[in-house]
Design a protein around this motif. Sequence first.
Motif, mmCIF file in Angstrom:
data_model
loop_
_atom_site.group_PDB
_atom_site.id
_atom_site.type_symbol
_atom_site.label_atom_id
_atom_site.label_comp_id
_atom_site.label_asym_id
_atom_site.label_seq_id
_atom_site.Cartn_x
_atom_site.Cartn_y
_atom_site.Cartn_z
ATOM 1 N N GLY A 172 0.814 -1.209 0.000
ATOM 2 C CA GLY A 172 0.000 0.000 0.000
ATOM 3 C C GLY A 172 0.845 1.254 0.000
ATOM 4 N N SER A 173 0.284 2.318 0.550
ATOM 5 C CA SER A 173 0.970 3.612 0.624
ATOM 6 C C SER A 173 1.156 4.006 2.081
ATOM 7 C CB SER A 173 0.169 4.687 -0.114
ATOM 8 O OG SER A 173 0.072 4.385 -1.494
ATOM 9 N N GLY A 174 2.386 4.274 2.451
ATOM 10 C CA GLY A 174 2.690 4.642 3.827
ATOM 11 C C GLY A 174 4.149 4.375 4.127
ATOM 12 N N GLN A 175 4.552 4.685 5.343
ATOM 13 C CA GLN A 175 5.945 4.544 5.760
ATOM 14 C C GLN A 175 6.138 3.337 6.667
ATOM 15 O OE1 GLN A 175 6.240 8.706 7.282
ATOM 16 N NE2 GLN A 175 8.041 8.855 5.988
ATOM 17 N N VAL A 176 7.302 2.734 6.540
ATOM 18 C CA VAL A 176 7.687 1.643 7.422
ATOM 19 C C VAL A 176 9.118 1.902 7.878
ATOM 20 C CG1 VAL A 176 8.338 0.243 5.410
ATOM 21 C CG2 VAL A 176 8.089 -0.844 7.634
ATOM 22 N N ALA A 177 9.382 1.692 9.148
ATOM 23 C CA ALA A 177 10.737 1.821 9.697
ATOM 24 C C ALA A 177 11.289 0.429 9.933
ATOM 25 C CB ALA A 177 10.719 2.623 10.996
ATOM 26 N N ILE A 178 12.457 0.158 9.386
ATOM 27 C CA ILE A 178 13.075 -1.152 9.544
ATOM 28 C C ILE A 178 14.369 -1.022 10.343
ATOM 29 C CG2 ILE A 178 12.083 -1.922 7.354
ATOM 30 C CD1 ILE A 178 14.947 -1.758 6.169
ATOM 31 N N LEU A 179 14.807 -2.140 10.887
ATOM 32 C CA LEU A 179 16.041 -2.202 11.665
ATOM 33 C C LEU A 179 17.056 -3.076 10.946
ATOM 34 C CD1 LEU A 179 14.377 -2.946 15.118
ATOM 35 C CD2 LEU A 179 15.415 -0.766 14.456
ATOM 36 N N THR A 180 18.312 -2.665 11.003
ATOM 37 C CA THR A 180 19.391 -3.521 10.512
ATOM 38 C C THR A 180 20.469 -3.613 11.568
ATOM 39 O OG1 THR A 180 20.592 -1.696 9.421
ATOM 40 C CG2 THR A 180 18.961 -2.893 8.098
ATOM 41 N N ASP A 181 21.081 -4.754 11.660
ATOM 42 C CA ASP A 181 22.157 -4.971 12.622
ATOM 43 C C ASP A 181 23.453 -4.487 11.991
ATOM 44 O OD1 ASP A 181 23.527 -5.750 14.819
ATOM 45 O OD2 ASP A 181 23.321 -7.899 14.513
ATOM 46 N N GLY A 182 23.620 -3.159 11.958
ATOM 47 C CA GLY A 182 24.766 -2.542 11.311
ATOM 48 C C GLY A 182 24.357 -1.870 10.016
ATOM 49 N N PRO A 183 25.289 -1.141 9.361
ATOM 50 C CA PRO A 183 24.983 -0.443 8.108
ATOM 51 C C PRO A 183 24.615 -1.442 7.011
ATOM 52 C CG PRO A 183 27.042 0.355 9.063
ATOM 53 C CD PRO A 183 26.682 -0.882 9.820
ATOM 54 N N PRO A 184 23.491 -1.231 6.307
ATOM 55 C CA PRO A 184 23.040 -2.204 5.321
ATOM 56 C C PRO A 184 23.705 -2.033 3.956
ATOM 57 C CG PRO A 184 21.472 -0.425 5.445
ATOM 58 C CD PRO A 184 22.534 -0.121 6.477
ATOM 59 N N LEU A 185 23.524 -3.031 3.132
ATOM 60 C CA LEU A 185 23.946 -3.008 1.738
ATOM 61 C C LEU A 185 22.715 -3.254 0.888
ATOM 62 C CD1 LEU A 185 26.139 -3.143 -0.549
ATOM 63 C CD2 LEU A 185 26.227 -5.615 -0.104
ATOM 64 N N VAL A 186 22.488 -2.418 -0.139
ATOM 65 C CA VAL A 186 21.354 -2.582 -1.040
ATOM 66 C C VAL A 186 21.867 -3.114 -2.375
ATOM 67 C CG1 VAL A 186 19.425 -1.447 -2.206
ATOM 68 C CG2 VAL A 186 20.106 -0.693 0.081
ATOM 69 N N LEU A 187 21.397 -4.292 -2.752
ATOM 70 C CA LEU A 187 21.830 -4.944 -3.985
ATOM 71 C C LEU A 187 20.737 -4.864 -5.036
ATOM 72 C CD1 LEU A 187 23.405 -8.177 -2.431
ATOM 73 C CD2 LEU A 187 24.625 -6.168 -3.277
ATOM 74 N N ASP A 188 21.143 -4.625 -6.289
ATOM 75 C CA ASP A 188 20.224 -4.615 -7.421
ATOM 76 C C ASP A 188 20.142 -6.032 -7.970
ATOM 77 O OD1 ASP A 188 18.772 -4.294 -9.716
ATOM 78 O OD2 ASP A 188 20.015 -2.701 -10.555
ATOM 79 N N ALA A 189 19.019 -6.704 -7.700
ATOM 80 C CA ALA A 189 18.880 -8.100 -8.131
ATOM 81 C C ALA A 189 18.725 -8.221 -9.637
ATOM 82 C CB ALA A 189 17.690 -8.740 -7.428
ATOM 83 N N GLY A 190 18.429 -7.111 -10.321
ATOM 84 C CA GLY A 190 18.252 -7.153 -11.762
ATOM 85 C C GLY A 190 19.550 -7.279 -12.529
ATOM 86 N N GLU A 191 20.673 -6.995 -11.877
ATOM 87 C CA GLU A 191 21.961 -7.056 -12.571
ATOM 88 C C GLU A 191 22.422 -8.491 -12.783
ATOM 89 O OE1 GLU A 191 24.774 -4.699 -10.463
ATOM 90 O OE2 GLU A 191 23.856 -2.793 -11.041
ATOM 91 N N ALA A 192 22.124 -9.360 -11.833
ATOM 92 C CA ALA A 192 22.527 -10.771 -11.919
ATOM 93 C C ALA A 192 21.805 -11.534 -10.819
ATOM 94 C CB ALA A 192 24.054 -10.915 -11.747
ATOM 95 N N PRO A 193 21.645 -12.862 -10.947
ATOM 96 C CA PRO A 193 21.072 -13.641 -9.840
ATOM 97 C C PRO A 193 21.825 -13.339 -8.549
ATOM 98 C CG PRO A 193 21.288 -15.004 -11.787
ATOM 99 C CD PRO A 193 21.988 -13.702 -12.104
ATOM 100 N N THR A 194 21.095 -13.088 -7.480
ATOM 101 C CA THR A 194 21.675 -12.632 -6.218
ATOM 102 C C THR A 194 21.400 -13.648 -5.126
ATOM 103 O OG1 THR A 194 21.287 -10.330 -6.894
ATOM 104 C CG2 THR A 194 21.687 -10.737 -4.551
#
Length: 245
Positions: A141-163
């Motif tokens: 839907g539309s709205g905000q969500v706050a997530i937690l990570t155990d340390g600084p996260p890494l965002v990977l683009d799955a479209g570049e290759a199987p991840t």
Amino acid sequence: MRSELFAQEHLEVEGTGQFVRQSSKMMKVELSQGSVVALAGSMVAYQGDVHFEHQGAGGIAKFVKQRLTGEGLPLMRISGTGEIFFANRAADVHVIQLEGESLSINGANILAYEDTLSSDIQMMRGAGMMSGGMFNTTLSGSGQVAILTDGPPLVLDAGEAPTFVDPDAAVCWSAGLHVQLKTAIGMKALLGRTSGEEVQLGFVGQGFVVVQPSENMRFGGQDSGRQVDNQTRSGGGFNLGDLIR
């Protein structure tokens, strides 16, 4: 009175949205109407006229899903008028704005979300019953969500290759991605000569995957994971109150 404690970096941060990060470890929710859903026990302070209530599973179907999958966590619904500050075990906080999309997220990594979002526990597409059933929480839907990570996260683009990601390091991903379970368990496992990396989640398609630099967060580490599990089970199994929203 003078102290470095009163430096600007330690003062409350004002913002224009409902969810405002105060630091890398804390978030503020500006509440004037409606309500938000948050991890039970994650409130560290609030100002104003605010009310906290147990958040039920939302009906028998969701209750059964939570009990069978183990994906559900104790949640609370917060309403009223004021400012509420959230944090949990000094984990890093990140705010995501959903604009009609769906996000698949490990329930242990949810801090709070607006009640304009709908939530459901779904089996990961492709991981399926071969793994004994792997489930995640989907917010849509539309709205905000706050997530937690155990340390600084890494965002990977799955479209570049199987991840491929360690299941305990995967935080969230685009719900449209195809997920598969990759295993390499054979004779070496029986002999105790494994690398410890025999199971991975594979992602294929257009979208992103968020990874945290930790493999222990279920929730906030193995010890707190047991605490959350004990909270969920307190009262002994079936709790009629969990069926009431």
